[in-house]
Design a protein around this motif. Structure first.
Motif, PDB file in Angstrom:
ATOM      1  N   ARG A 184       0.845  -1.211   0.000  1.00  0.00           N
ATOM      2  CA  ARG A 184       0.000   0.000   0.000  1.00  0.00           C
ATOM      3  C   ARG A 184       0.875   1.254   0.000  1.00  0.00           C
ATOM      4  O   ARG A 184       0.574   2.237  -0.692  1.00  0.00           O
ATOM      5  N   ALA A 185       1.947   1.227   0.786  1.00  0.00           N
ATOM      6  CA  ALA A 185       2.854   2.377   0.828  1.00  0.00           C
ATOM      7  C   ALA A 185       3.507   2.599  -0.541  1.00  0.00           C
ATOM      8  O   ALA A 185       3.671   3.738  -0.989  1.00  0.00           O
ATOM      9  N   LEU A 186       3.853   1.521  -1.207  1.00  0.00           N
ATOM     10  CA  LEU A 186       4.446   1.633  -2.537  1.00  0.00           C
ATOM     11  C   LEU A 186       3.436   2.177  -3.540  1.00  0.00           C
ATOM     12  O   LEU A 186       3.794   2.952  -4.437  1.00  0.00           O
ATOM     13  N   ALA A 187       2.170   1.790  -3.384  1.00  0.00           N
ATOM     14  CA  ALA A 187       1.128   2.307  -4.277  1.00  0.00           C
ATOM     15  C   ALA A 187       0.987   3.812  -4.108  1.00  0.00           C
ATOM     16  O   ALA A 187       0.869   4.558  -5.093  1.00  0.00           O
ATOM     17  N   GLU A 188       1.009   4.287  -2.862  1.00  0.00           N
ATOM     18  CA  GLU A 188       0.925   5.724  -2.597  1.00  0.00           C
ATOM     19  C   GLU A 188       2.155   6.448  -3.154  1.00  0.00           C
ATOM     20  O   GLU A 188       2.043   7.538  -3.713  1.00  0.00           O
ATOM     21  N   GLU A 189       3.314   5.814  -2.991  1.00  0.00           N
ATOM     22  CA  GLU A 189       4.551   6.414  -3.498  1.00  0.00           C
ATOM     23  C   GLU A 189       4.497   6.568  -5.013  1.00  0.00           C
ATOM     24  O   GLU A 189       4.902   7.597  -5.561  1.00  0.00           O
ATOM     25  N   TRP A 190       3.966   5.543  -5.676  1.00  0.00           N
ATOM     26  CA  TRP A 190       3.901   5.615  -7.142  1.00  0.00           C
ATOM     27  C   TRP A 190       2.934   6.701  -7.607  1.00  0.00           C
ATOM     28  O   TRP A 190       3.218   7.452  -8.545  1.00  0.00           O
ATOM     29  N   GLU A 191       1.783   6.786  -6.953  1.00  0.00           N
ATOM     30  CA  GLU A 191       0.794   7.794  -7.333  1.00  0.00           C
ATOM     31  C   GLU A 191       1.340   9.199  -7.144  1.00  0.00           C
ATOM     32  O   GLU A 191       1.004  10.121  -7.878  1.00  0.00           O
ATOM     33  N   ALA A 192       2.188   9.363  -6.151  1.00  0.00           N
ATOM     34  CA  ALA A 192       2.746  10.692  -5.879  1.00  0.00           C
ATOM     35  C   ALA A 192       3.940  11.020  -6.772  1.00  0.00           C
ATOM     36  O   ALA A 192       4.371  12.168  -6.848  1.00  0.00           O
ATOM     37  N   GLY A 193       4.470  10.009  -7.476  1.00  0.00           N
ATOM     38  CA  GLY A 193       5.675  10.208  -8.277  1.00  0.00           C
ATOM     39  C   GLY A 193       5.392  10.776  -9.652  1.00  0.00           C
ATOM     40  O   GLY A 193       4.262  11.182  -9.966  1.00  0.00           O
ATOM     41  N   PRO A 194       6.411  10.790 -10.506  1.00  0.00           N
ATOM     42  CA  PRO A 194       6.271  11.325 -11.868  1.00  0.00           C
ATOM     43  C   PRO A 194       5.263  10.512 -12.672  1.00  0.00           C
ATOM     44  O   PRO A 194       5.124   9.313 -12.487  1.00  0.00           O
ATOM     45  N   VAL A 195       4.549  11.200 -13.555  1.00  0.00           N
ATOM     46  CA  VAL A 195       3.607  10.507 -14.438  1.00  0.00           C
ATOM     47  C   VAL A 195       4.405   9.718 -15.464  1.00  0.00           C
ATOM     48  O   VAL A 195       5.285  10.280 -16.126  1.00  0.00           O
ATOM     49  N   PRO A 196       4.155   8.396 -15.607  1.00  0.00           N
ATOM     50  CA  PRO A 196       4.952   7.594 -16.537  1.00  0.00           C
ATOM     51  C   PRO A 196       4.714   8.005 -17.995  1.00  0.00           C
ATOM     52  O   PRO A 196       3.615   8.384 -18.375  1.00  0.00           O
ATOM     53  N   GLU A 197       5.778   7.960 -18.760  1.00  0.00           N
ATOM     54  CA  GLU A 197       5.684   8.266 -20.186  1.00  0.00           C
ATOM     55  C   GLU A 197       5.031   7.087 -20.903  1.00  0.00           C
ATOM     56  O   GLU A 197       5.493   5.958 -20.801  1.00  0.00           O
ATOM     57  N   GLU A 198       3.937   7.336 -21.584  1.00  0.00           N
ATOM     58  CA  GLU A 198       3.247   6.263 -22.282  1.00  0.00           C
ATOM     59  C   GLU A 198       3.255   6.429 -23.805  1.00  0.00           C
ATOM     60  O   GLU A 198       2.838   5.530 -24.524  1.00  0.00           O
ATOM     61  N   ALA A 199       3.730   7.578 -24.265  1.00  0.00           N
ATOM     62  CA  ALA A 199       3.734   7.821 -25.711  1.00  0.00           C
ATOM     63  C   ALA A 199       4.700   6.870 -26.396  1.00  0.00           C
ATOM     64  O   ALA A 199       5.813   6.648 -25.932  1.00  0.00           O
ATOM     65  N   LEU A 200       4.258   6.289 -27.490  1.00  0.00           N
ATOM     66  CA  LEU A 200       5.081   5.358 -28.246  1.00  0.00           C
ATOM     67  C   LEU A 200       5.708   6.074 -29.445  1.00  0.00           C
ATOM     68  O   LEU A 200       5.139   7.017 -29.987  1.00  0.00           O
ATOM     69  N   PRO A 201       6.888   5.616 -29.853  1.00  0.00           N
ATOM     70  CA  PRO A 201       7.517   6.227 -31.028  1.00  0.00           C
ATOM     71  C   PRO A 201       6.674   5.961 -32.266  1.00  0.00           C
ATOM     72  O   PRO A 201       5.968   4.968 -32.357  1.00  0.00           O
ATOM     73  N   THR A 202       6.752   6.848 -33.217  1.00  0.00           N
ATOM     74  CA  THR A 202       5.941   6.707 -34.434  1.00  0.00           C
ATOM     75  C   THR A 202       6.726   6.127 -35.588  1.00  0.00           C
ATOM     76  O   THR A 202       6.132   5.692 -36.563  1.00  0.00           O
ATOM     77  N   GLU A 203       8.054   6.107 -35.519  1.00  0.00           N
ATOM     78  CA  GLU A 203       8.841   5.600 -36.628  1.00  0.00           C
ATOM     79  C   GLU A 203       8.660   4.096 -36.746  1.00  0.00           C
ATOM     80  O   GLU A 203       8.752   3.363 -35.764  1.00  0.00           O
ATOM     81  N   ALA A 204       8.435   3.645 -37.978  1.00  0.00           N
ATOM     82  CA  ALA A 204       8.173   2.228 -38.206  1.00  0.00           C
ATOM     83  C   ALA A 204       9.359   1.358 -37.794  1.00  0.00           C
ATOM     84  O   ALA A 204       9.183   0.267 -37.242  1.00  0.00           O
ATOM     85  N   GLU A 205      10.595   1.851 -38.015  1.00  0.00           N
ATOM     86  CA  GLU A 205      11.757   1.048 -37.643  1.00  0.00           C
ATOM     87  C   GLU A 205      11.786   0.763 -36.142  1.00  0.00           C
ATOM     88  O   GLU A 205      12.066  -0.358 -35.716  1.00  0.00           O
TER      89      GLU A 205
END
Length: 276
Positions: A184-205
């Motif tokens: 539970r403490a780790l869950a609170e720590e994660w929520e309070a931390g940086p927002v994870p980057e979810e954007a994916l690269p667009t280049e086909a390679e």
């Protein structure tokens, strides 16, 4: 995985060419996201199984190891008593063989402390044994939620991936010990931390390279899962897949019965020897 690099290269080139068609790169990005989520679910399942196998192995050793040692000692004592009574060479050889298998016999406190003590036996090499083979449902829920949110495979940036990896290592440790408060403490720590980057690269390679890495990672996890499943502990757990803790208790009861039978046999032999 395959060694036919020429064939793979031709196939990749053809697929990459197809990705240049309108809308194809969007479909490829969706395929990558789907593959990421599938890999995370698979890794959660493999890690959950690994924790159970490791906990079962440790608890089996801590709780039942002294009883196996006790049985070996009693077998040696019985064989020695039989050999002393008969004087036959075969009996003497069996007594030698039985004695050669014996580890130092545990004391009665160690023998029964593993079964009746609230904390169980805690050998020096494992001062914090798991509480049970399978963590409770709340711990499982918290673990799965954290793994899905903070999994390193969701990160595209290397520094973010390292941060997530370190965080998930702490999550795995808390789950292995069924520590709901820590989760539970780790869950609170994660929520309070940086927002994870979810954007994916667009280049086909990059997208294709990502798909190849995901496939290789899944292959590695499948090998780990197969090794766990085929291990002696994995095979033993199949005897009671729904409640492995109950299996440990059942084995303990069987061993206690065997200990009682051996002790009775030894007492009988000693009595017979004394009556001559």
């Amino acid at each position: 995985m395959t060694n036919s690099s020429g064939t793979e290269s031709s196939a990749s080139s053809a697929t990459f060419a197809a990705a240049s068609e309108p809308g194809s790169q969007d479909r490829l990005a969706k395929a990558v996201r789907a593959a990421e989520q599938a890999l995370i679910e698979f890794e959660i399942a493999v890690e959950t199984f690994r924790v159970e196998v490791e906990n079962f192995s440790r608890l089996h050793h801590q709780r039942l190891g002294p009883m196996y040692a006790r049985l070996d000692e009693l077998d040696a004592l019985v064989a020695e008593a039989v050999a002393a009574h008969s004087g036959e060479r075969e009996d003497i050889e069996r007594a030698w063989e039985a004695r050669a298998l014996v580890m130092p016999m545990p004391g009665i406190e160690e023998l029964f402390g593993g079964l009746l003590g609230s904390d169980g036996v805690r050998p020096a090499d494992d001062p914090n044994p798991p509480r049970r083979v399978r963590p409770g449902k709340e711990a499982q829920r918290l673990y799965r939620e954290l793994a899905r949110k903070a999994h390193p495979d969701l990160a595209q940036d290397e520094s973010e991936k390292e941060r997530r990896s370190a965080f998930i290592a702490r999550v795995n440790e808390a789950y292995a010990y069924a520590d709901e408060d820590a989760l539970r403490a780790l869950a609170e720590e994660w929520e309070a931390g940086p927002v994870p980057e979810e954007a994916l690269p667009t280049e086909a390679e990059v997208l294709y390279a990502r798909l190849e890495w995901l496939a290789e990672r899944k292959e590695q996890l499948a090998a780990i899962a197969a090794e766990l499943d085929e291990s002696a502990i994995g095979q033993m757990m199949k005897l009671s897949p729904d409640d492995p803790d109950a299996l440990l208790n059942e084995i303990a009861e069987q061993l206690l019965t065997q200990v009682g039978e051996r002790e009775a046999r030894l007492a009988e032999l000693v009595k017979e020897s004394g009556g001559e």
